[in-house]
Design a protein around this motif. Sequence first.
Motif, mmCIF file in Angstrom:
data_model
loop_
_atom_site.group_PDB
_atom_site.id
_atom_site.type_symbol
_atom_site.label_atom_id
_atom_site.label_comp_id
_atom_site.label_asym_id
_atom_site.label_seq_id
_atom_site.Cartn_x
_atom_site.Cartn_y
_atom_site.Cartn_z
ATOM 1 N N UNK A 1 0.503 -1.186 -0.060
ATOM 2 C CA UNK A 1 -0.486 0.113 -0.019
ATOM 3 C C UNK A 1 0.777 1.003 -0.165
ATOM 4 N N UNK B 1 1.428 2.997 -3.465
ATOM 5 C CA UNK B 1 1.085 4.327 -4.343
ATOM 6 C C UNK B 1 -0.342 5.003 -3.315
ATOM 7 N N UNK C 1 -1.305 5.304 -0.490
ATOM 8 C CA UNK C 1 -1.945 4.589 0.518
ATOM 9 C C UNK C 1 -1.464 4.277 1.957
ATOM 10 N N UNK D 1 1.215 13.093 -6.741
ATOM 11 C CA UNK D 1 0.662 11.260 -6.440
ATOM 12 C C UNK D 1 -0.505 10.812 -7.104
ATOM 13 N N UNK D 2 -1.151 11.991 -7.520
ATOM 14 C CA UNK D 2 -2.317 11.186 -7.976
ATOM 15 C C UNK D 2 -1.913 10.841 -9.545
ATOM 16 N N UNK E 1 -0.549 7.098 -9.270
ATOM 17 C CA UNK E 1 -1.479 6.153 -9.476
ATOM 18 C C UNK E 1 -2.173 6.433 -10.604
ATOM 19 N N UNK F 1 -4.350 -0.932 -8.525
ATOM 20 C CA UNK F 1 -4.436 -2.112 -7.273
ATOM 21 C C UNK F 1 -5.847 -2.553 -7.667
ATOM 22 N N UNK G 1 -8.007 -4.621 -4.148
ATOM 23 C CA UNK G 1 -8.159 -4.738 -2.365
ATOM 24 C C UNK G 1 -8.423 -6.440 -2.274
#
Lengths: 212, 245
Positions: free
Chosen positions: B47, B50, B52, B74-75, B78, B83, B85
């Motif tokens: 995590x 990216x 998180x 950061x965007x 991403x 990702x 989950x």
Amino acid sequence: MITLLRTYWSTFLTGFGWTILSSCIALVASLLIGSIMAVFEVVPNKTLRTIGTVYVEIFRNIPLLVIVSFFYLVIPMYVVKINGFTAGTIGLTIYTSAFIAETVRSGIKSINIGQMEASRAMGMKYVQAMRFIVLPQAFKVVIPPLGNQFINLVKNSSVLAFVAGFDLMYQGNAIASQTFATVNTYLIVGAFYLVITLPISYYMRHLEKRLA
Amino acid sequence: MSMIEFRKVQKYYGKFHALKDIDLEIDKGETVVLIGPSGSGKSTLARSVNGLETIQSGQLIVNGRDIADKKTDINRIRTDVGMVFQHFNLYANKDVLENIMIAPRIVLKMNEDENKKNAMALLDQVGLADKAHNMPSQISGGQAQRVAIARSLAMKPRCMLFDEPTSALDPEMIDDVLGVIKYVTSQSDMTSLIVTHEMGFAQEVANRVIFMDDGQILEDDKTDVFFKNPSNERARQFLSKIISH
């Protein structure tokens, strides 16, 4: 009662109109401000969070009448002249928005954190994730308590009577003191409020069922 | 050329030291499986790739950009890093198709027709074209996870993170999901980091296996070496417990 209504129907209707106008403006504005403050209360940014919390804690913990009086009496002394209707509607908006903020915040909190994480992981900005993913789900959850707030708002708009806001309550007071038909006047006033609040009740229930 | 590079990364949750001095390099196109007991920091590590999870010190370079650097967007990172989950996290207020289309639309500003064509093709790939207009609550866990994978792929990422993608699934649904992941990792230019407890699957898809415990990387080996002859004692214990049943 019928005679009273016949004689004063235009006065009642005027009050009814102002009450609806004030309620509509306050409803839209407080929903907007309340939602923004709710988001402020949950954002990672500490400054915004403080603003949101302070706003809510101040305005939901001061009596509505005090807030309205402040706008009616204090603001015209130092800032700008506003009439009773405007002062009342602004006060009503601010007061209600604090409660709506708390309602919407609880809705946001009830949405699984994974919804936000997945949105952010896809590259959405915080505001986009809120706007498109989290808030729509949060509003759905809080429809019933939001309905309560709307109904309270309409009833609380009777505070306009104290600042010469020409609303239903104000007109009712005027008619009652003129005719001494106290019982009938306030029965009619009450019925007019029901005409606004019952459809809201019904509509919110309908919305709840439709979106469930 | 490395896609993901950890340099002396430290992560704390309050006083708890979750990632200790992580040094790790994952090359472009590589498939790396991360295993270890629960609470060992493997999800935290995945995590953090990216953003998180934020790291407290060290450098974490993803696709040439340092995530720990405040100036990094950061965007932007991403959009390159997909990702998946454990609990799927499909958007509950959007149907399957919209789940896939929304991020390309508002993040990449993709043309609507192209977006839809792309989304339908992806749904077809994961075998769920007929579920396009179902809500997430109307499909099974295995289907939801395949939609989630399609959703990530719609952003055309260079790298995929899978955080225990099959741990929340009924046994009979695991194979379908693993099949899709296998296909994704087999794309030659796709870099994948997979946190999993599926050892058979790990042996099949991984180029490398990393074993973590207590926030540290204890072993980092080629897959066959790791499973045949792990050098770390703790890793050996872990494997013997898992593989015996």
